[in-house]
Every structure is written in structure tokens, then in C-alpha cells.
Design an enzyme around this catalytic site. Sequence first.
Site, PDB file in Angstrom:
ATOM      1  N   ARG A  56       1.474   4.266  -5.861  1.00  0.00           N
ATOM      2  CA  ARG A  56       0.534   4.476  -4.766  1.00  0.00           C
ATOM      3  C   ARG A  56      -0.790   4.987  -5.328  1.00  0.00           C
ATOM      4  O   ARG A  56      -0.874   5.361  -6.503  1.00  0.00           O
ATOM      5  CB  ARG A  56       1.102   5.450  -3.738  1.00  0.00           C
ATOM      6  CG  ARG A  56       1.588   6.745  -4.382  1.00  0.00           C
ATOM      7  CD  ARG A  56       1.435   7.945  -3.551  1.00  0.00           C
ATOM      8  NE  ARG A  56       0.050   8.266  -3.268  1.00  0.00           N
ATOM      9  CZ  ARG A  56      -0.814   8.789  -4.154  1.00  0.00           C
ATOM     10  NH1 ARG A  56      -0.451   9.056  -5.419  1.00  0.00           N
ATOM     11  NH2 ARG A  56      -2.056   9.061  -3.816  1.00  0.00           N
ATOM     12  N   GLY A  57      -1.792   5.047  -4.407  1.00  0.00           N
ATOM     13  CA  GLY A  57      -3.143   5.375  -4.850  1.00  0.00           C
ATOM     14  C   GLY A  57      -3.846   4.036  -5.065  1.00  0.00           C
ATOM     15  O   GLY A  57      -3.308   3.159  -5.768  1.00  0.00           O
ATOM     16  N   ALA A  58      -5.024   3.881  -4.448  1.00  0.00           N
ATOM     17  CA  ALA A  58      -5.655   2.559  -4.413  1.00  0.00           C
ATOM     18  C   ALA A  58      -5.792   1.897  -5.799  1.00  0.00           C
ATOM     19  O   ALA A  58      -5.339   0.753  -5.984  1.00  0.00           O
ATOM     20  CB  ALA A  58      -7.003   2.667  -3.704  1.00  0.00           C
ATOM     21  N   ARG A  98       0.600  -3.668   1.599  1.00  0.00           N
ATOM     22  CA  ARG A  98      -0.150  -2.567   2.228  1.00  0.00           C
ATOM     23  C   ARG A  98      -1.544  -3.096   2.597  1.00  0.00           C
ATOM     24  O   ARG A  98      -2.175  -3.772   1.783  1.00  0.00           O
ATOM     25  CB  ARG A  98      -0.286  -1.349   1.292  1.00  0.00           C
ATOM     26  CG  ARG A  98       1.044  -0.661   1.010  1.00  0.00           C
ATOM     27  CD  ARG A  98       0.858   0.698   0.383  1.00  0.00           C
ATOM     28  NE  ARG A  98       0.487   1.704   1.362  1.00  0.00           N
ATOM     29  CZ  ARG A  98       0.110   2.947   1.033  1.00  0.00           C
ATOM     30  NH1 ARG A  98       0.048   3.317  -0.221  1.00  0.00           N
ATOM     31  NH2 ARG A  98      -0.206   3.821   1.972  1.00  0.00           N
ATOM     32  N   GLN A 205       1.678  13.936  -0.378  1.00  0.00           N
ATOM     33  CA  GLN A 205       1.122  13.584  -1.703  1.00  0.00           C
ATOM     34  C   GLN A 205       0.427  14.778  -2.348  1.00  0.00           C
ATOM     35  O   GLN A 205       0.396  14.916  -3.568  1.00  0.00           O
ATOM     36  CB  GLN A 205       0.115  12.422  -1.572  1.00  0.00           C
ATOM     37  CG  GLN A 205       0.722  11.084  -1.244  1.00  0.00           C
ATOM     38  CD  GLN A 205       0.778  10.835   0.257  1.00  0.00           C
ATOM     39  OE1 GLN A 205       0.843  11.766   1.055  1.00  0.00           O
ATOM     40  NE2 GLN A 205       0.774   9.580   0.652  1.00  0.00           N
ATOM     41  N   ASP A 246      -9.726   4.646  -0.162  1.00  0.00           N
ATOM     42  CA  ASP A 246      -8.942   3.407  -0.193  1.00  0.00           C
ATOM     43  C   ASP A 246      -9.798   2.187   0.106  1.00  0.00           C
ATOM     44  O   ASP A 246      -9.469   1.081  -0.301  1.00  0.00           O
ATOM     45  CB  ASP A 246      -7.781   3.492   0.787  1.00  0.00           C
ATOM     46  CG  ASP A 246      -6.690   4.363   0.195  1.00  0.00           C
ATOM     47  OD1 ASP A 246      -6.806   5.595   0.281  1.00  0.00           O
ATOM     48  OD2 ASP A 246      -5.755   3.807  -0.409  1.00  0.00           O
ATOM     49  N   ASN A 256      -9.631   6.873   3.916  1.00  0.00           N
ATOM     50  CA  ASN A 256      -8.799   7.588   2.938  1.00  0.00           C
ATOM     51  C   ASN A 256      -7.617   8.155   3.709  1.00  0.00           C
ATOM     52  O   ASN A 256      -7.515   8.004   4.937  1.00  0.00           O
ATOM     53  CB  ASN A 256      -9.610   8.677   2.232  1.00  0.00           C
ATOM     54  CG  ASN A 256      -8.865   9.265   1.037  1.00  0.00           C
ATOM     55  OD1 ASN A 256      -8.338   8.523   0.196  1.00  0.00           O
ATOM     56  ND2 ASN A 256      -8.758  10.571   0.970  1.00  0.00           N
ATOM     57  N   LYS A 257      -6.738   8.818   3.017  1.00  0.00           N
ATOM     58  CA  LYS A 257      -5.500   9.353   3.596  1.00  0.00           C
ATOM     59  C   LYS A 257      -5.733  10.047   4.934  1.00  0.00           C
ATOM     60  O   LYS A 257      -6.727  10.774   5.082  1.00  0.00           O
ATOM     61  CB  LYS A 257      -4.878  10.314   2.580  1.00  0.00           C
ATOM     62  CG  LYS A 257      -3.591  10.983   2.972  1.00  0.00           C
ATOM     63  CD  LYS A 257      -2.538  10.034   3.480  1.00  0.00           C
ATOM     64  CE  LYS A 257      -2.241   8.902   2.534  1.00  0.00           C
ATOM     65  NZ  LYS A 257      -1.453   7.808   3.201  1.00  0.00           N
TER      66      LYS A 257
HETATM   67  O1  MRU Z   1      -0.857   6.299   0.973  1.00  0.00           O
HETATM   68  P1  MRU Z   1      -1.378   6.629  -0.398  1.00  0.00           P
HETATM   69  O2  MRU Z   1      -0.689   7.781  -1.022  1.00  0.00           O
HETATM   70  O3  MRU Z   1      -1.446   5.414  -1.286  1.00  0.00           O
HETATM   71  O4  MRU Z   1      -2.884   7.082  -0.118  1.00  0.00           O
HETATM   72  C1  MRU Z   1      -3.684   7.390  -1.226  1.00  0.00           C
HETATM   73  C2  MRU Z   1      -5.013   7.943  -0.895  1.00  0.00           C
HETATM   74  O5  MRU Z   1      -5.377   8.083   0.250  1.00  0.00           O
HETATM   75  C3  MRU Z   1      -5.891   8.247  -2.077  1.00  0.00           C
HETATM   76  O6  MRU Z   1      -6.782   9.275  -1.763  1.00  0.00           O
HETATM   77  C4  MRU Z   1      -6.690   6.999  -2.453  1.00  0.00           C
HETATM   78  O7  MRU Z   1      -5.854   5.902  -2.624  1.00  0.00           O
HETATM   79  C5  MRU Z   1      -7.494   7.204  -3.664  1.00  0.00           C
HETATM   80  S1  MRU Z   1      -6.540   7.278  -5.145  1.00  0.00           S
HETATM   81  C6  MRU Z   1      -7.667   7.418  -6.388  1.00  0.00           C
END
Ligand code: MRU
Length: 355
Positions: A56-58, A98, A205, A246, A256-257
Site C-alpha cells: 500500500r501507499g501510492a 484500487r 496505518q 494519492d 489522501n487517506k
Molecule cells: O490506503 P492506503 O494505506 O494505501 O493510503 C495511503 C495514503 O493515503 C498515503 O498517504 C499515500 O498513498 C501516500 S504514500 C507516499
Amino acid sequence: MSDIVKQVLFSENVRLGEDETSVIILDQTQLPNRTVYLTLRTRQEMYDAIRLLRVRGAPAIGICAAYCLYALARQWNHRDGPFFQVLHENKVFLNASRPTAVNLSWALERMEKLAISRSDRPIREVLALMGQECRRIHAEDIEMCKAISEYGLSLLKDGDGILTHCNAGPLATSRYGTALGPILLGREKGMDFHVYADETRPLLQGARLTAWELQKAGVDVTLICDNMASIVMRNGWVQACFVGCDRVAANGDVANKIGTSGVAILAKHYGIPFYVLGPTSTIDLRCPDGDHIPIELRDSAELREMWYSEPMAPKGVDCYNPAFDVTDHDLISGIVTEKGVCRAPYTESLAALFA
Ligand code: MRU
């Protein structure tokens, strides 16, 4: 890997398997209690790993998807159908895992485009180029994270308190990370920061990953529940908010999250600068504004029962579980990319990055 990143990750969080027909990931759903590496061989395993946030994480999702598309292409057999048709089907399948992080489609499109541009060449040559391309995507992300970390560090002073939401560190990217990059780089240079990590409901997270990464790197970190951000800001303990992203729309609105927009609203109230850090691969100029960013809706079980030894909500209660929210561009003090810090008006400063 720099020493500080080695302290956090012993090995790459995403990499190709030895035979290059599989992808190995550090399973982020097992952290912080267990360090488990998974080998993804089938496209269903790859899809599930992204969908279930094992990776996970963009940026990490983009890198993983590029490796997966290549590994699947290496598994191709003429009995499966024409090579480029199978490649396209695999791309569409992985891309559906996703919807919000644009790095996923960005990396998959880049891989397919390169393969198609050489469709007149023998398949083994196309495969060799695809192998180089996914490694290049990974290597570029390492460089981007380093540059973002340097620009981000220029916005901080020794001793600053920084609030972050979700996880945008080495696990979510390559090496330093984005929002956590300046903090790790600063630590490497002997600077001290105090980080407030929002736990980040519902999938934690912040608690499971950000607190773990920062603790391992020797950074002073305090875990707070999401609804405690206001009190730490009011107490004067936060000098800047650093978050990842994201998808950044052309007008500077940022997905973002879930919960990020609330942090930005609080930061504005308390007069604290709110920075978004991300590579240009997360900027989607085809998307005009935040209203056009697809927001992922996830399973209600994540709210009702996950993480609890017994369900903490009445069985069958209706839940609303968006994984991301949009922070309006006018709440953002700056968007830090590998090419520098963009300021308002974002329509101009973001477009200039691609000029
Ligand atoms: O659902 P996730 O855990 O993939 O969400 C991740 C985020 O919101 C991060 O802040 C984003 O992807 C940036 S990671 C450098």
C-alpha cells in the site's frame, strides 16, 4: 540504502522474484508484529495484495503493479492468447484493484505503452525492455523520494513538532518516503524532530506503520488518536503538518487517506502550515479538481469488527467507509515534489512542472 533506511527496512519492500515471474512484497498487514514476505505468482494474488493493502501507499502500489505486469508477461504462453491482448487484460485487471491512487494506472500505462511501442520486435526483446522499465520506475521513485526529502527538509527547523496522517514513509514508497522523508533525512543529518502520528482509523496505518518506522529510525514519535490532533495543535506542539497524497488534481486539490482534510482544516484554524509531499507521478493533470477524483469505498467490516477481539458495533449496522478524502487546495501551504515546492495558484505551478 542509507543507514537510516536500513534501520527501517532490511530489504526492499517490493521486488522481483529471482526467476522474474513472481513479485516479493513485505506484507504490511502483518506489521508491526510480524515481518512476513509474500511471493505473488498469480494475477489474482497480485490483485488481492493491492486490494487488501498487503502492499500500500501510492508509489509502492505503482512500483508493485509494474513488477506484477512484467512478471505476468514473463509467464505468457502462446496458448493463453496473443501476447499484447493478454498484456492488456492483465493491465485492466490489476488496475481495478484500487481506484484512488493514480500511481497504479500511471505505472501500468507506462509499462503497456512501452511494450506496444516495440510490438514489431520479438517478444523476448519486448520482455527485456519491460524488465528494464519496471526497474526504472522503482529507481526513479528512489530518486524522487530523496529529492522530495531534501525540499521538505528546507521547510523544517531543528526541534520542530510535525503532525502526520496515515503512512508516507519507506513502506509506502522506496527508501526515504515522501511525508516522512524529510524527517528521516533530517535525523540522518543529526536534527531532532518530534512527530505526532495520527493512528489513522480505520486501518491504523499511522499506529501500525508510521509509529513503527519512526521508532526504528530513532525519531521521537508520539502516537495519537485521530481526534487528538486539535489538542496537540492548540498546545503549540505542532509547527508543520506533512502528509502524503494519492492523487493531486490540476487545481491542487489533493486526495489522501480519510481524515487528511480534517487535519488541514484544523491546521488552518491554528495557523500551522500544511504541506502535501508526493512525486510528480501522483499529479493527475487530466483530473481538473477534487470532485473528479474517484474515492474508494471499502468493506464495512473494517469499521465494525477489524482489530477487535469481538465486534465493536451492532451486527449489520450500516457503515460508510471511504478510504480517502479530498483536501481543498486553499488549505494547502505547498505541494512538495521532486522538482521543488509548488505554491498557489496551483493550476499554474503544477502545470509548470510538466511544461
Ligand atoms: O490506503 P492506503 O494505506 O494505501 O493510503 C495511503 C495514503 O493515503 C498515503 O498517504 C499515500 O498513498 C501516500 S504514500 C507516499
